[in-house]
Design an enzyme around this catalytic site. Structure first.
Site, PDB file in Angstrom:
ATOM      1  CG  HIS A 102       8.105   5.270   0.407  1.00 26.07           C
ATOM      2  ND1 HIS A 102       7.891   6.293   1.314  1.00 26.07           N
ATOM      3  CD2 HIS A 102       8.254   4.140   1.142  1.00 26.07           C
ATOM      4  CE1 HIS A 102       7.944   5.795   2.545  1.00 26.07           C
ATOM      5  NE2 HIS A 102       8.139   4.496   2.461  1.00 26.07           N
ATOM      6  CG  HIS A 151      -0.109   0.008   2.516  1.00 30.44           C
ATOM      7  ND1 HIS A 151       0.254  -1.155   3.168  1.00 30.44           N
ATOM      8  CD2 HIS A 151       0.437   1.019   3.243  1.00 30.44           C
ATOM      9  CE1 HIS A 151       0.986  -0.855   4.232  1.00 30.44           C
ATOM     10  NE2 HIS A 151       1.110   0.460   4.289  1.00 30.44           N
TER      11      HIS A 151
END
Length: 179
Positions: A121, A37
């Site tokens: 990120h 995720h």
């Protein structure tokens, strides 16, 4: 007390492709596909009363759906022995705006503000031992990684329970765009 974080879930196809990048590198603990995720904010341990207030504040966040492109690869820290291997994202003003709105809502319910600058990120591996050479080879091989954009129209409040086998994530609430 609950260990919480707020994230954007990725489409299944992207998760599947990212998990296929896992290879046999020494000292790497790869993130399971179902747990890949984009973290917008890690909250850590949160008291039940603050969790309740958070669940009341998050639905009020407004944002228009926006495209997001997953691309590139890198590691943290940028200098010294790598500790985290990540997949990057194309620069996105709407993503930064959403993250800032979430941060404002979080601090509004009394949770301490994040001191570090948001660096979007997707963590794909945690590195337990010095694997600088292996990480460099992995990054060189996947530097051109690029996916078609997908639409972000919701974010999720997750709880995370740690165990010797790793973390287990559970959705505590899903918050859709309200523009």
């Amino acid at each position: 007390m609950a260990r919480l974080f707020i994230a954007i879930e990725l489409p299944g196809e992207i998760k599947k492709t990212l998990s296929s990048l896992c290879c046999d590198l020494p000292g790497m603990r790869w993130v399971p596909p179902d747990q890949i995720h984009l973290t917008l904010r890690f909250l850590g341990d949160v008291q039940p009363k603050d969790t309740l207030r958070l669940k009341e504040a998050l639905p009020a966040i407004t944002f228009a759906p926006f495209p997001l492109t997953v691309q590139g690869v890198g590691h943290f820290p940028p200098h010294g022995h790598p500790r985290v291997l990540w997949i990057g994202l194309e620069e996105s003003s709407p993503l930064l705006e959403l993250q800032q709105r979430i941060e404002t809502a979080i601090t509004g319910v009394g949770i301490v503000p994040e001191e570090r600058r948001f660096s979007p990120h997707i963590t794909i591996a945690r590195i337990k031992e010095n694997a600088s050479a292996e990480v460099a080879l992995f990054e060189a091989k996947h530097r051109q990684l690029n996916f078609p954009p997908f639409t972000v129209d919701e974010f999720v409040l997750f709880s995370s329970v740690l165990s010797p086998k790793g973390a287990t994530h559970r959705k505590e609430g899903t918050f859709r765009n309200r523009s």
